[in-house]
Motif scaffolding. Structure first.
Motif, PDB file in Angstrom:
ATOM      1  N   HIS A 101      85.270  20.677  71.067  1.00  0.00           N
ATOM      2  CA  HIS A 101      85.719  20.553  69.690  1.00  0.00           C
ATOM      3  C   HIS A 101      87.189  20.916  69.562  1.00  0.00           C
ATOM      4  CE1 HIS A 101      81.771  19.691  68.111  1.00  0.00           C
ATOM      5  NE2 HIS A 101      81.271  20.772  68.675  1.00  0.00           N
ATOM      6  N   ARG A 102      87.837  21.298  70.656  1.00  0.00           N
ATOM      7  CA  ARG A 102      89.241  21.686  70.631  1.00  0.00           C
ATOM      8  C   ARG A 102      90.115  20.556  71.145  1.00  0.00           C
ATOM      9  NH1 ARG A 102      90.180  26.459  67.760  1.00  0.00           N
ATOM     10  NH2 ARG A 102      88.326  27.760  67.986  1.00  0.00           N
ATOM     11  N   ILE A 103      91.293  20.430  70.559  1.00  0.00           N
ATOM     12  CA  ILE A 103      92.238  19.398  70.967  1.00  0.00           C
ATOM     13  C   ILE A 103      93.012  19.892  72.183  1.00  0.00           C
ATOM     14  CG2 ILE A 103      94.152  17.947  70.202  1.00  0.00           C
ATOM     15  CD1 ILE A 103      93.257  18.516  67.325  1.00  0.00           C
ATOM     16  N   CYS A 104      93.066  19.061  73.211  1.00  0.00           N
ATOM     17  CA  CYS A 104      93.769  19.409  74.445  1.00  0.00           C
ATOM     18  C   CYS A 104      94.906  18.415  74.679  1.00  0.00           C
ATOM     19  CB  CYS A 104      92.816  19.405  75.644  1.00  0.00           C
ATOM     20  SG  CYS A 104      91.417  20.532  75.488  1.00  0.00           S
ATOM     21  N   ASP A 105      95.818  18.825  75.541  1.00  0.00           N
ATOM     22  CA  ASP A 105      96.940  17.954  75.884  1.00  0.00           C
ATOM     23  C   ASP A 105      96.432  16.740  76.655  1.00  0.00           C
ATOM     24  OD1 ASP A 105      99.417  16.924  76.272  1.00  0.00           O
ATOM     25  OD2 ASP A 105     100.048  18.376  77.799  1.00  0.00           O
ATOM     26  N   GLY A 106      96.833  15.554  76.225  1.00  0.00           N
ATOM     27  CA  GLY A 106      96.378  14.310  76.840  1.00  0.00           C
ATOM     28  C   GLY A 106      95.194  13.671  76.165  1.00  0.00           C
ATOM     29  N   ASP A 107      94.590  14.339  75.186  1.00  0.00           N
ATOM     30  CA  ASP A 107      93.447  13.763  74.474  1.00  0.00           C
ATOM     31  C   ASP A 107      93.902  12.649  73.531  1.00  0.00           C
ATOM     32  OD1 ASP A 107      91.854  15.532  75.764  1.00  0.00           O
ATOM     33  OD2 ASP A 107      91.404  16.786  74.032  1.00  0.00           O
ATOM     34  N   PHE A 108      93.001  11.716  73.293  1.00  0.00           N
ATOM     35  CA  PHE A 108      93.236  10.687  72.284  1.00  0.00           C
ATOM     36  C   PHE A 108      92.650  11.157  70.962  1.00  0.00           C
ATOM     37  CE2 PHE A 108      93.771   8.204  76.100  1.00  0.00           C
ATOM     38  CZ  PHE A 108      94.772   7.297  75.758  1.00  0.00           C
ATOM     39  N   GLU A 146      83.834 -10.133  75.042  1.00  0.00           N
ATOM     40  CA  GLU A 146      84.514  -9.889  73.775  1.00  0.00           C
ATOM     41  C   GLU A 146      86.018 -10.016  73.938  1.00  0.00           C
ATOM     42  OE1 GLU A 146      86.449  -6.947  72.854  1.00  0.00           O
ATOM     43  OE2 GLU A 146      85.436  -5.214  73.721  1.00  0.00           O
ATOM     44  N   THR A 147      86.662 -10.462  72.860  1.00  0.00           N
ATOM     45  CA  THR A 147      88.121 -10.510  72.782  1.00  0.00           C
ATOM     46  C   THR A 147      88.566  -9.747  71.537  1.00  0.00           C
ATOM     47  OG1 THR A 147      87.983 -12.630  71.628  1.00  0.00           O
ATOM     48  CG2 THR A 147      88.288 -12.700  74.013  1.00  0.00           C
ATOM     49  N   CYS A 148      88.027  -8.551  71.372  1.00  0.00           N
ATOM     50  CA  CYS A 148      88.316  -7.692  70.218  1.00  0.00           C
ATOM     51  C   CYS A 148      89.068  -6.442  70.640  1.00  0.00           C
ATOM     52  CB  CYS A 148      87.031  -7.322  69.490  1.00  0.00           C
ATOM     53  SG  CYS A 148      86.106  -8.726  68.846  1.00  0.00           S
ATOM     54  N   ALA A 149      89.961  -6.582  71.627  1.00  0.00           N
ATOM     55  CA  ALA A 149      90.793  -5.479  72.118  1.00  0.00           C
ATOM     56  C   ALA A 149      89.970  -4.346  72.716  1.00  0.00           C
ATOM     57  CB  ALA A 149      91.707  -4.944  71.009  1.00  0.00           C
ATOM     58  N   GLY A 150      88.722  -4.605  73.079  1.00  0.00           N
ATOM     59  CA  GLY A 150      87.876  -3.575  73.678  1.00  0.00           C
ATOM     60  C   GLY A 150      87.134  -2.718  72.685  1.00  0.00           C
ATOM     61  N   LEU A 151      87.148  -3.070  71.401  1.00  0.00           N
ATOM     62  CA  LEU A 151      86.456  -2.259  70.396  1.00  0.00           C
ATOM     63  C   LEU A 151      84.943  -2.351  70.555  1.00  0.00           C
ATOM     64  CD1 LEU A 151      86.623  -0.494  67.848  1.00  0.00           C
ATOM     65  CD2 LEU A 151      86.609  -2.596  66.505  1.00  0.00           C
ATOM     66  N   VAL A 152      84.427  -3.551  70.765  1.00  0.00           N
ATOM     67  CA  VAL A 152      82.982  -3.715  70.944  1.00  0.00           C
ATOM     68  C   VAL A 152      82.525  -3.021  72.225  1.00  0.00           C
ATOM     69  CG1 VAL A 152      81.129  -5.401  71.198  1.00  0.00           C
ATOM     70  CG2 VAL A 152      83.044  -5.875  69.680  1.00  0.00           C
ATOM     71  N   LEU A 153      83.319  -3.131  73.279  1.00  0.00           N
ATOM     72  CA  LEU A 153      82.979  -2.450  74.535  1.00  0.00           C
ATOM     73  C   LEU A 153      82.952  -0.945  74.349  1.00  0.00           C
ATOM     74  CD1 LEU A 153      82.554  -2.471  77.627  1.00  0.00           C
ATOM     75  CD2 LEU A 153      85.046  -2.498  77.856  1.00  0.00           C
ATOM     76  N   SER A 168      86.957   1.365  64.123  1.00  0.00           N
ATOM     77  CA  SER A 168      86.719   0.045  63.526  1.00  0.00           C
ATOM     78  C   SER A 168      87.341  -0.048  62.137  1.00  0.00           C
ATOM     79  CB  SER A 168      85.216  -0.231  63.468  1.00  0.00           C
ATOM     80  OG  SER A 168      84.550   0.758  62.701  1.00  0.00           O
ATOM     81  N   VAL A 169      87.268   1.017  61.359  1.00  0.00           N
ATOM     82  CA  VAL A 169      87.927   1.033  60.046  1.00  0.00           C
ATOM     83  C   VAL A 169      89.436   0.923  60.215  1.00  0.00           C
ATOM     84  CG1 VAL A 169      88.404   2.469  58.027  1.00  0.00           C
ATOM     85  CG2 VAL A 169      86.081   2.296  58.889  1.00  0.00           C
ATOM     86  N   MET A 170      89.984   1.619  61.211  1.00  0.00           N
ATOM     87  CA  MET A 170      91.424   1.597  61.456  1.00  0.00           C
ATOM     88  C   MET A 170      91.892   0.193  61.843  1.00  0.00           C
ATOM     89  SD  MET A 170      93.596   3.523  64.433  1.00  0.00           S
ATOM     90  CE  MET A 170      93.016   2.330  65.643  1.00  0.00           C
ATOM     91  N   TYR A 171      91.204  -0.440  62.778  1.00  0.00           N
ATOM     92  CA  TYR A 171      91.607  -1.773  63.212  1.00  0.00           C
ATOM     93  C   TYR A 171      91.434  -2.801  62.095  1.00  0.00           C
ATOM     94  CZ  TYR A 171      92.714  -1.252  68.170  1.00  0.00           C
ATOM     95  OH  TYR A 171      93.335  -0.945  69.350  1.00  0.00           O
ATOM     96  N   TYR A 172      90.368  -2.693  61.329  1.00  0.00           N
ATOM     97  CA  TYR A 172      90.128  -3.672  60.267  1.00  0.00           C
ATOM     98  C   TYR A 172      91.170  -3.554  59.161  1.00  0.00           C
ATOM     99  CZ  TYR A 172      87.577  -6.600  56.977  1.00  0.00           C
ATOM    100  OH  TYR A 172      87.217  -7.605  56.115  1.00  0.00           O
ATOM    101  N   ALA A 173      91.681  -2.343  58.938  1.00  0.00           N
ATOM    102  CA  ALA A 173      92.682  -2.148  57.890  1.00  0.00           C
ATOM    103  C   ALA A 173      94.092  -2.482  58.369  1.00  0.00           C
ATOM    104  CB  ALA A 173      92.629  -0.705  57.385  1.00  0.00           C
ATOM    105  N   ARG A 174      94.402  -2.144  59.629  1.00  0.00           N
ATOM    106  CA  ARG A 174      95.778  -2.297  60.118  1.00  0.00           C
ATOM    107  C   ARG A 174      95.997  -3.622  60.844  1.00  0.00           C
ATOM    108  NH1 ARG A 174      98.490   2.830  60.432  1.00  0.00           N
ATOM    109  NH2 ARG A 174      99.887   1.980  62.010  1.00  0.00           N
ATOM    110  N   ARG A 231      91.565  -3.664  77.114  1.00  0.00           N
ATOM    111  CA  ARG A 231      90.792  -2.485  76.688  1.00  0.00           C
ATOM    112  C   ARG A 231      91.666  -1.491  75.938  1.00  0.00           C
ATOM    113  NH1 ARG A 231      87.690  -1.603  82.499  1.00  0.00           N
ATOM    114  NH2 ARG A 231      86.353  -3.473  82.377  1.00  0.00           N
ATOM    115  N   ALA A 232      92.496  -1.999  75.040  1.00  0.00           N
ATOM    116  CA  ALA A 232      93.375  -1.117  74.273  1.00  0.00           C
ATOM    117  C   ALA A 232      92.570  -0.207  73.360  1.00  0.00           C
ATOM    118  CB  ALA A 232      94.367  -1.955  73.463  1.00  0.00           C
ATOM    119  N   ALA A 233      91.592  -0.767  72.654  1.00  0.00           N
ATOM    120  CA  ALA A 233      90.764   0.050  71.762  1.00  0.00           C
ATOM    121  C   ALA A 233      89.813   0.944  72.540  1.00  0.00           C
ATOM    122  CB  ALA A 233      89.972  -0.849  70.815  1.00  0.00           C
ATOM    123  N   THR A 234      89.370   0.496  73.714  1.00  0.00           N
ATOM    124  CA  THR A 234      88.479   1.328  74.528  1.00  0.00           C
ATOM    125  C   THR A 234      89.187   2.599  74.981  1.00  0.00           C
ATOM    126  OG1 THR A 234      87.480  -0.722  75.328  1.00  0.00           O
ATOM    127  CG2 THR A 234      86.900   1.284  76.492  1.00  0.00           C
TER     128      THR A 234
END
Length: 497
Positions: free
Chosen positions: A18-25, A207-214, A169-175, A238-241
């Motif tokens: 639950h803690r944010i570490c260096d290198g995390d997404f 899929e050709t959805c930038a890796g979101l479905v994967l 998915s909300v982020m990609y659909y909006a942006r 696999r940008a979204a993956t």
């Protein structure tokens, strides 16, 4: 829970972390706007016209709210006690309030001066409330709306949340909806449900959805099972993956296979030599070319050093020389080993990728996949008719398309082909609601469409072929018969008696 921890295999990445570490997404959230970034020290991030550094978020819990301070530093925001209903002064209605632009005593120059002094956005909002002549005459709902509007404008509040399928998915659909073929988040949820995505499955995805479905499938499977990704072109996207931040254990069950080799795999003409586009001799040629380039670069570097030596007295020129000497294009004799290491590393990666392709081909050749997911920008009919041969009987398949007409054609072709049941073409309808005390209602704006889904189940083809042949034989026999049906003969005999 203890028994599940003793089972072999990759373990889920949370809920322990639950803690944010260096290198995390992570995903940055401000109101209804999201942005996925990777936490790196001293890396400037721009989000909603604000720039800052993510150094101070390391060590904090996910979901922590930060405030942008001077110098781009993030500081945890302290919770402020909201005034109670007794201390609030509010009017009964807004009929006597006139929006003439004269109710606010502070001008834009005054607000800019407050910002230059380093006053926080929360204090600016408070001063705007105190200098408004009509704020106390507004109703309680209007006051809350006014405060929310000013906070959004002047307060730089950012929340750091953990990536998930819903958030991304909300982020990609909006942006960037075009990158995910305008797939709405509720449509993605329907795909995961209709496709029966669960741990331990053996799934095929195209899929050709930038890796979101994967990424959504990998998150739901939790690192258990296997996923075979079919990709067009030179390699999978696999940008979204990557934004999910999966551990390495999740990638052990992920395989990839080029889409242009599927036909050869179906026809039985596939071989390992088809996966080596670059022969081994090309590496030797590349190495020889690299050696020649190194000699030319070293000679050119010696000439350049002779020319630049008299002018390297200034510190800026010294930095330029150091930069040039560190450039991989200007390699000297000492860096010939690094060039060879690069070639060897490239050969190793190609060999490793070739092995993974062969493993994926072996998995596909078994033709016992537990499901098929297709969400691409290509026409779904030829893809689905070919890929259904890799799916075991009584397994689900789901096809997504932004438009209805290609799926209608696919529906017709599947009915003619057979081997599928429970075909269903659907479109989800979504409307957002505002949920607030005494003012919950549907929002005025809603999405026009989130795409269409064609789903169904596979069945064994051999029995169907046998049944159709029997039916055709029976129909030919009945056509040759001249006798009347048995029911009619029975009625005739009864009348005669």
């Amino acid at each position: 829970m203890e028994g599940s921890e003793e089972q072999p295999g990759p373990q889920p990445q949370h809920p322990g972390d639950h803690r944010i570490c260096d290198g995390d997404f992570v995903v940055l959230k401000r109101e209804d706007v999201f942005k996925a970034v990777q936490v790196q020290r001293r890396k400037k991030v721009t989000f909603e016209k604000q720039w800052f550094y993510l150094d101070n978020v390391i060590g904090h819990s996910y979901g922590t709210t930060f405030e942008v301070t001077g110098g781009g530093s993030l500081q945890p925001k302290k919770k402020r006690e909201e005034p109670t209903a007794e201390t609030k002064e509010a009017g009964t209605d807004n009929r006597n309030i006139v929006d003439d632009g004269k109710s606010q005593k502070l001008t834009q120059d005054d607000i800019k001066a407050l910002k230059d002094k380093g006053i926080k956005g929360e204090e600016i909002v408070q001063q705007l409330i105190e200098n408004s002549t009509t704020f106390r005459d507004k109703t309680e709902f209007a006051q809350d709306k006014y405060i929310k509007k000013k906070k959004k404008k002047y307060e730089a509040i950012i929340t750091v949340v953990k990536p998930s399928t819903r958030i991304l998915s909300v982020m990609y659909y909006a942006r960037e909806p075009g990158k995910i073929n305008h797939m709405r988040y509720d449509t993605l949820a329907q795909m995961l449900t209709l496709g029966n995505i669960r741990a331990g499955n053996k799934m095929i995805v195209l899929e050709t959805c930038a890796g979101l479905v994967l990424g959504a499938m990998m998150e739901r499977m939790g690192g258990f099972g296997s996923i075979i990704q079919l990709y067009p072109g030179g390699g999978p996207v696999r940008a979204a993956t990557a934004c999910f931040g999966f551990p390495k254990s999740f990638l052990s069950g992920l395989y990839e296979f080029p889409l242009n080799k599927v036909d050869s795999l179906l026809q039985g003409t596939f071989s390992a030599e088809m996966l080596s586009p670059e022969p081994k001799d090309s590496a030797l040629v590349e190495e020889r070319n690299g050696t020649l380039e190194e000699k030319q670069a070293s000679e050119q570097e010696n000439e350049d050093s002779m020319v630049e030596a008299p002018e390297s007295n200034h510190p800026e020129d010294q930095e330029t020389v150091e930069t040039i000497s560190q450039d991989p294009e200007h390699t000297g004799p000492k860096e010939r080993g690094s060039k060879k290491d690069y070639i060897q590393e490239k050969q190793r990666r190609q060999e490793e990728q070739r092995k993974r392709h062969l493993e994926a081909a072996a998995l596909l050749s078994e033709r016992n996949a537990d499901g098929l997911i297709v969400a691409s920008r290509f026409h779904p009919t030829p893809l689905l008719l070919s890929l259904l041969d890799f799916v075991a009987p009584s397994r689900p398949f789901v096809v997504y398309c932004q438009y209805k007409e290609p799926l209608l054609e696919c529906y017709t072709k599947l009915r003619e082909r057979g081997g599928v049941i429970n075909l269903r073409l659907s479109e989800t309808w979504l409307r957002n609601y505002q949920v607030l005390p005494d003012r919950s209602h549907p929002k005025l704006l809603m999405s026009g469409g989130g795409g269409y889904l064609l789903s169904g189940f596979t069945v064994a083809m051999d029995n169907l072929k046998a049944d159709t042949s029997l039916k055709s034989n029976a129909s030919t026999l009945e056509s040759h018969k001249t006798e009347e049906p048995a029911a009619k003969k029975r009625k005739c005999l009864e009348s005669d008696s």
